[in-house]
Design a protein around this motif. Structure first.
Motif, PDB file in Angstrom:
ATOM      1  N   VAL A 105       0.848  -1.187   0.000  1.00 45.22           N
ATOM      2  CA  VAL A 105       0.000   0.000   0.000  1.00 45.22           C
ATOM      3  C   VAL A 105       0.884   1.239   0.000  1.00 45.22           C
ATOM      4  N   GLN A 110      -7.197  -2.817  -2.660  1.00 38.24           N
ATOM      5  CA  GLN A 110      -6.603  -2.946  -1.331  1.00 38.24           C
ATOM      6  C   GLN A 110      -7.618  -2.622  -0.238  1.00 38.24           C
ATOM      7  N   GLU A 117      -8.592  -4.303   3.467  1.00 40.96           N
ATOM      8  CA  GLU A 117      -7.900  -3.477   4.461  1.00 40.96           C
ATOM      9  C   GLU A 117      -8.513  -3.614   5.849  1.00 40.96           C
TER      10      GLU A 117
END
Length: 299
Positions: free
Chosen positions: A133, A145, A149
């Motif tokens: 990231v 992502q 997350e």
């Protein structure tokens, strides 16, 4: 919403995501059409199918599957779908499979019967929790992502992506679609977020265009109508009961007073005097008096 539906929308909106994931230039997406093709024999449907333009047959077809739950037969099913598709459509292009897992532990391993595909490097493995990231990542990679997350950082990351989409996406319709997807991912990941917390991340103009806002507004409208009808019915019933009780009490009092009229007449009081003393309508007293006279037996 299921993650495969989210990824289908992600690929449809930003097809460059696939090529960034497998380490190829994002511009390669311009030569591909993202589509959904059903395999008739087994009623299978790929999470992502990228078919190259017909004038570049040297480019491979990309078959994409996303997996967020343990599935021991993942590769058996994936390769079955691929080979049935190849038999059904018989394309001129070669193919490449892309297996996307939420984390490495969900990868059951390619069966030895398909080791030839590994040796020919016709399959790429992506583990979303291992993606790096960085602030330099594209909006598409950032959204991928975001799906995996951690909750404690998801809100801040979403705000960054919203800001980046405002700055980088000149196409208003694409920007709006990205905002809707971000909103969908937020609701999917953080079900404990209040409506106010979600709304605070978007401007009013942006929010009014999202499906979330429209659905919430429609729900509020429907709920308002239902509550209005319910309140109206309850008020109507309550008023009816109160009116009924009041009318019943008043009628009961009036009847009780009128029952004394014959006795008061016998005592020598006139109709006018009785009406004044009982505080009732004189016509009501007169009717009772007339009835009383008619019912008195003649001597």
């Amino acid at each position: 919403m299921k993650t495969d539906t989210i990824f289908y929308q992600l690929f449809q909106t930003l097809p460059s995501i696939l090529f960034e994931l497998i380490g190829k230039p994002a511009t390669e997406a311009e030569a591909y059409q993202f589509t959904s093709v059903e395999i008739k024999e087994l009623a299978f449907r790929f999470d992502g199918l990228f078919i190259p333009d017909s004038e570049i047959p040297e480019q491979p077809i990309y078959f994409v599957e996303v997996q967020f739950q343990p599935k021991a037969d993942f590769y058996w099913r994936l390769f079955t779908e691929i080979f049935v598709y190849l038999n059904q459509y018989q394309p001129k292009n070669d193919f490449h499979a892309v297996a996307i897992f939420a984390k490495r532990s969900l990868d059951p391993g390619v069966p030895m019967q398909y080791r030839g595909l590994l040796m020919s490097q016709q399959i790429t493995f992506i583990y979303l929790d291992e993606l790096e990231v960085t602030t330099d990542n594209s909006i598409g990679l950032g959204m991928v992502q975001l799906v995996v997350e951690k909750e404690e950082t998801a809100i801040d990351h979403t705000r960054q992506l919203i800001q980046k989409s405002r700055q980088q996406l000149a196409d208003a319709s694409k920007r709006q679609k990205v905002l809707e997807l971000l909103e969908t991912i937020l609701v999917y990941k953080l079900s404990n977020l209040t409506r106010q917390e979600i709304e605070a991340m978007f401007t009013l103009d942006e929010l009014k265009q999202t499906r979330y806002f429209r659905e919430v507004a429609e729900e509020a409208k429907v709920q308002g109508k239902l509550e209005g009808k319910l309140e109206g019915r309850l008020e109507g019933k309550l008023e009816g009961r109160l009116e009924g009780k009041l009318e019943g009490k008043l009628e009961g009092k009036l009847e009780g007073k009128l029952e004394t009229v014959p006795l008061l007449l016998q005592l020598g009081l006139t109709v006018e005097q009785i009406a004044a003393n009982l505080a009732v309508d004189i016509e009501a007293v007169r009717k009772v008096a007339e009835t009383s006279v008619n019912e008195t037996p003649s001597e």
